[in-house]
Design an enzyme around this catalytic site. Sequence first.
Site, short mmCIF file in Angstrom:
data_model
loop_
_atom_site.label_atom_id
_atom_site.label_comp_id
_atom_site.label_asym_id
_atom_site.label_seq_id
_atom_site.Cartn_x
_atom_site.Cartn_y
_atom_site.Cartn_z
N HIS A 146 0.80 -1.24 0.00
CA HIS A 146 0.00 0.00 0.00
C HIS A 146 0.83 1.28 0.00
O HIS A 146 0.27 2.37 0.02
CB HIS A 146 -0.95 0.02 1.20
CG HIS A 146 -0.28 0.25 2.52
ND1 HIS A 146 0.31 -0.75 3.25
CD2 HIS A 146 -0.08 1.39 3.24
CE1 HIS A 146 0.81 -0.25 4.37
NE2 HIS A 146 0.61 1.05 4.38
C1 UD1 Z 1 -2.31 5.62 5.84
C2 UD1 Z 1 -1.02 6.21 6.37
C3 UD1 Z 1 0.11 5.21 6.20
C4 UD1 Z 1 -0.25 3.88 6.83
C5 UD1 Z 1 -1.59 3.40 6.32
C6 UD1 Z 1 -1.99 2.20 7.13
C7 UD1 Z 1 -0.81 8.64 6.11
C8 UD1 Z 1 -0.13 9.72 5.38
N1 UD1 Z 1 -0.65 7.40 5.63
O1 UD1 Z 1 -2.13 5.40 4.46
O2 UD1 Z 1 1.27 5.70 6.83
O3 UD1 Z 1 0.75 2.96 6.51
O4 UD1 Z 1 -2.59 4.41 6.51
O5 UD1 Z 1 -2.94 1.43 6.50
O6 UD1 Z 1 -1.46 8.88 7.10
N2 UD1 Z 1 -9.46 4.17 1.80
C9 UD1 Z 1 -10.61 3.46 1.76
N3 UD1 Z 1 -11.18 3.09 2.94
C10 UD1 Z 1 -10.65 3.40 4.15
C11 UD1 Z 1 -9.47 4.14 4.18
C12 UD1 Z 1 -8.87 4.52 3.00
O7 UD1 Z 1 -11.14 3.15 0.69
O8 UD1 Z 1 -11.22 3.01 5.20
C13 UD1 Z 1 -8.81 4.55 0.52
C14 UD1 Z 1 -9.22 5.91 -0.01
O9 UD1 Z 1 -9.29 5.82 -1.40
C15 UD1 Z 1 -8.05 6.78 0.37
C16 UD1 Z 1 -6.88 5.83 0.30
O10 UD1 Z 1 -7.40 4.58 0.71
O11 UD1 Z 1 -7.89 7.88 -0.47
C17 UD1 Z 1 -5.72 6.22 1.20
O12 UD1 Z 1 -6.15 6.38 2.55
P1 UD1 Z 1 -5.29 7.33 3.54
O13 UD1 Z 1 -5.81 7.19 4.91
O14 UD1 Z 1 -5.20 8.70 2.98
O15 UD1 Z 1 -3.86 6.76 3.44
P2 UD1 Z 1 -3.35 5.26 3.49
O16 UD1 Z 1 -2.76 4.93 2.17
O17 UD1 Z 1 -4.41 4.39 4.05
N1 UDP Z 2 -3.22 -5.90 9.02
C1 UDP Z 2 -4.46 -6.52 9.12
N2 UDP Z 2 -5.10 -6.94 7.99
C2 UDP Z 2 -4.54 -6.82 6.75
C3 UDP Z 2 -3.26 -6.19 6.65
C4 UDP Z 2 -2.64 -5.74 7.80
O1 UDP Z 2 -4.98 -6.69 10.22
O2 UDP Z 2 -5.17 -7.23 5.77
C5 UDP Z 2 -2.59 -5.40 10.25
C6 UDP Z 2 -1.18 -5.87 10.47
O3 UDP Z 2 -1.14 -7.10 11.15
C7 UDP Z 2 -0.60 -4.74 11.32
C8 UDP Z 2 -1.33 -3.51 10.80
O4 UDP Z 2 -2.48 -4.00 10.11
O5 UDP Z 2 -0.96 -4.94 12.68
C9 UDP Z 2 -0.41 -2.76 9.88
O6 UDP Z 2 -1.12 -1.84 9.15
P1 UDP Z 2 -0.64 -1.29 7.76
O7 UDP Z 2 0.24 -2.25 7.06
O8 UDP Z 2 -1.87 -0.84 7.06
O9 UDP Z 2 0.14 0.04 8.18
P2 UDP Z 2 1.67 0.38 8.48
O10 UDP Z 2 2.15 -0.48 9.55
O11 UDP Z 2 2.40 0.21 7.18
O12 UDP Z 2 1.63 1.82 8.84
#
Ligand code: UD1
Ligand code: UDP
Length: 377
Positions: free
Chosen positions: A207
């Site tokens: 992601h």
């Molecule tokens: C965010 C964090 C990232 C973290 C990740 C964990 C920031 C800058 N990034 O990234 O560090 O690793 O969360 O998962 O804060 N979306 C959905 N449903 C949801 C949430 C998001 O569809 O419930 C989609 C939307 O299209 C959105 C995109 O995901 O635009 C990105 O979501 P966003 O929260 O902006 O950043 P992440 O890539 O999730």
């Molecule tokens: N995780 C989860 N389901 C998934 C993928 C990840 O429960 O399908 C959990 C994972 O075990 C960890 C957390 O989500 O505890 C990490 O989140 P993510 O990778 O989205 O964010 P990051 O750590 O990169 O910020």
Amino acid sequence: MRENPLVLHVLGARPNFVKAAPVVRALDEIGVRQGIIHTGQHYDALMSDVFFADLGLPEPVANLGVGSGSHAKQTAALLVGLEDVVLEHRPSLVVVYGDVNSTLAAILVCAKLHIPTAHVEAGLRSFDREMPEEVNRVVTDALSDILFATSPEALSYLAREGADPERVHLVGNPMIDSLFSALPKLDPAPVQERLGVSGRYAVATLHRPANVDDPESARELVEAVLAVAERVPVVVPLHPRGRQRLADAGLMDRENLKIIDPLGYVDFLSLVRGAALVVTDSGGVQEETTMLGVPCLTVRPNTERPITVTHGTNRLVTPAGLPAAAEKALADGSATPSGELPPLWDGAAGPRIARVIAAWLRGDNLSPAAQGRNRQS
Ligand code: UD1
Ligand code: UDP
């Protein structure tokens, strides 16, 4: 000290919930009044609700519902929503976690309102300012009153950036506390059966913007994952961020490749526990695979978690290098360079954090600046 002080935790994204759960539990055990503010940065049931259920987190006292947007739009919505809620609740301390935009916004709001703050997972650095998370980490640590480090190298990075050592506490890793608590529930068999996987398989999570936002990078990555799938079946619980771009680049269900919705916490770690290999660009998954002893290939040029390489099963790879690295990892298994887990990854980080917070609320052991602020609150 204020009578019956209130601690607020600001949470917004999937990894925040995992890191906060042990801290909330430990504060509860020592009777600290607390509440969760959910910013709504993540809002899909599989990105949010399932974590509250799996981790036993209490209902938030507020959900700001900020949702998605560009960095500026999302951060602006977070700032406005958080200012109102912090002014309404007037907490003695706000605790933030990790490196997401909700964390950054909470720190900025509290700094301007003179509300003391604590950052859990302070001092991690990838030294890559192209990552939004790195910007969030640096700003958050500069403005936090209490810095909770999960890993020893964080101490030197924080010192180099001028953090007063009295603000810094090496407490271990609360994400690993959550894993310890979940271990008895992590049975691979039911989720494997549901997904129709058996024998040796790999799990991939992808992601990072650098991997999934640009069509050319997404194409390179998908090619590499398809090459891995020729060697071993791959299950991809796909983060919503990568869904469209990776599908456009050719990531779709086929023989040996299963693309599924994100999994809940217990299901995901159960699947990982039974895997022969994990391919990821996640921060937290690098740590969890180290703890579970599952080989992990991180498709990134750097990591803010080098301890998972020196003390764990993690290796950094390029997309082009992924297939060969996967082959080697499948052959080598889970051997680690040091044979030891990172220090203080012992399941007791939450209680350590709670003890520091409780002492801080009492006004013990504080630096002069923090004492001054605490007296005013
Ligand atoms: C965010 C964090 C990232 C973290 C990740 C964990 C920031 C800058 N990034 O990234 O560090 O690793 O969360 O998962 O804060 N979306 C959905 N449903 C949801 C949430 C998001 O569809 O419930 C989609 C939307 O299209 C959105 C995109 O995901 O635009 C990105 O979501 P966003 O929260 O902006 O950043 P992440 O890539 O999730
Ligand atoms: N995780 C989860 N389901 C998934 C993928 C990840 O429960 O399908 C959990 C994972 O075990 C960890 C957390 O989500 O505890 C990490 O989140 P993510 O990778 O989205 O964010 P990051 O750590 O990169 O910020």
